[in-house]
Design a protein around this motif. Structure first.
Motif, PDB file in Angstrom:
ATOM      1  N   ILE A 105     -18.613 -47.564  39.059  1.00 44.84           N
ATOM      2  CA  ILE A 105     -18.162 -46.416  38.285  1.00 44.84           C
ATOM      3  C   ILE A 105     -18.982 -46.281  36.994  1.00 44.84           C
ATOM      4  N   ALA A 106     -19.484 -45.084  36.722  1.00 42.73           N
ATOM      5  CA  ALA A 106     -20.259 -44.782  35.514  1.00 42.73           C
ATOM      6  C   ALA A 106     -21.420 -45.750  35.294  1.00 42.73           C
ATOM      7  N   MET A 107     -21.982 -46.248  36.352  1.00 41.05           N
ATOM      8  CA  MET A 107     -23.088 -47.218  36.299  1.00 41.05           C
ATOM      9  C   MET A 107     -24.324 -46.586  35.654  1.00 41.05           C
ATOM     10  N   GLU A 108     -25.032 -47.363  34.832  1.00 46.78           N
ATOM     11  CA  GLU A 108     -26.223 -46.866  34.147  1.00 46.78           C
ATOM     12  C   GLU A 108     -27.510 -47.524  34.616  1.00 46.78           C
ATOM     13  N   GLY A 109     -27.425 -48.693  35.237  1.00 45.82           N
ATOM     14  CA  GLY A 109     -28.616 -49.396  35.692  1.00 45.82           C
ATOM     15  C   GLY A 109     -28.231 -50.624  36.486  1.00 45.82           C
ATOM     16  N   GLY A 110     -29.245 -51.282  37.064  1.00 46.21           N
ATOM     17  CA  GLY A 110     -28.989 -52.470  37.858  1.00 46.21           C
ATOM     18  C   GLY A 110     -28.847 -52.146  39.333  1.00 46.21           C
ATOM     19  N   GLU A 111     -28.426 -53.165  40.106  1.00 48.44           N
ATOM     20  CA  GLU A 111     -28.306 -53.031  41.556  1.00 48.44           C
ATOM     21  C   GLU A 111     -26.990 -53.630  42.041  1.00 48.44           C
ATOM     22  N   ILE A 112     -26.339 -52.911  42.947  1.00 50.14           N
ATOM     23  CA  ILE A 112     -25.146 -53.420  43.626  1.00 50.14           C
ATOM     24  C   ILE A 112     -25.402 -53.356  45.127  1.00 50.14           C
TER      25      ILE A 112
END
Length: 267
Positions: free
Chosen positions: A119-126
């Motif tokens: 939710i509302a992610m801005e960067g990185g990896e999932i």
């Protein structure tokens, strides 16, 4: 990378809110200090050590810290919230808000995730090896700022409301999705490699959607403008190209309106 291992030994009666399970919080702490960090169950403020055995060693910085949760976290929320670096691996399922508001680093869940992943992610990896419930990469309730950056990959199926109010970043669903994809989106890319039932791109202003399977019910607000060859996530194919949502206001660039793009693989 320095490794912190967390082994669940007690299942919470309600749901455990663990904002502190993050490389940013663990960095520079001993296992004993990590075990003393707060965790909330309902109205009660408890400790991580009340539910997890903590061992190993954290790095001096988030970038040097890896967290391994060696067991199921189906009742553990907010893992990786607001993390900026490092990595988390969950050897099982995870509850809601995994990777919420994260800005960097990597999260790998080897099972399924509940709603509001990224939710509302801005960067990185999932990366989720299993299925995801609803609201992947969406905005928080009442907010208009959804996912802005980073990548979410679900190797299984996903539920409804994927990428609601999305502004940037990439969401990849490797199997099927239900309804409501990129509703109100103003950017970003969503890839559905399987089928979608419907309501794809409703009230969408900008951004791209790729569906490699079929859409059962197309919205009338999208108009076919031609065919296009595209390469997406390792697959090159011919797509039916639609623009929309024609019922929404759209910005102009050099006097021309900019629309969202919907690409559906040609049969």
């Amino acid at each position: 990378m320095a490794l912190v291992t967390m082994k669940p030994y007690k299942t919470p009666e309600l749901y455990l809110e663990c904002y502190n399970i993050s490389p940013d919080v663990f960095a520079g702490k001993t296992p004993a200090e990590i075990a003393e960090l707060d965790a909330r169950e309902g109205k009660a403020t408890l400790k991580l050590g009340d539910f997890f055995e903590v061992s190993g060693k954290a790095g001096k910085t988030p970038e040097e810290t890896e967290i391994w949760i060696a067991g199921d976290c189906s009742r553990v929320k907010y893992i990786g919230t607001k993390m900026t670096a490092g990595s988390i691996t969950v050897d099982g399922n995870a509850d809601m808000y995994l990777g919420g508001w994260m800005k960097g680093g990597k999260i790998h869940v080897k099972g399924n995730v509940h709603s509001f992943c990224g939710i509302a992610m801005e960067g990185g990896e999932i990366l989720v090896d299993g299925n995801a419930e609803n609201y992947v990469g969406c905005a928080y309730r009442g907010d208009w700022r959804g996912m802005r950056g980073g990548t979410i990959r679900i190797r299984g199926n996903a539920g409804n409301d994927i990428g609601t109010f999305m502004l940037g970043g990439t969401i990849i669903i490797e199997k099927n999705a239900f309804i409501h994809v990129s509703t109100h989106a103003e950017g970003g890319t969503v890839v559905i490699k399987g089928d979608v039932q419907g309501r794809v791109g409703g009230q969408m202003v900008k951004g791209d959607i790729y569906v490699l399977g079929a859409i059962q019910y197309m919205l009338p607000g999208f108009k076919k403008v031609g065919m296009a060859e595209r390469e997406i996530d390792g697959t090159t194919a011919i797509f039916n190209h639609y623009i929309g949502d024609l019922g929404e206001r759209h910005p102009k660039v050099k006097g021309k309106e900019v629309y969202a793009n919907l690409y559906v693989m040609a049969s």
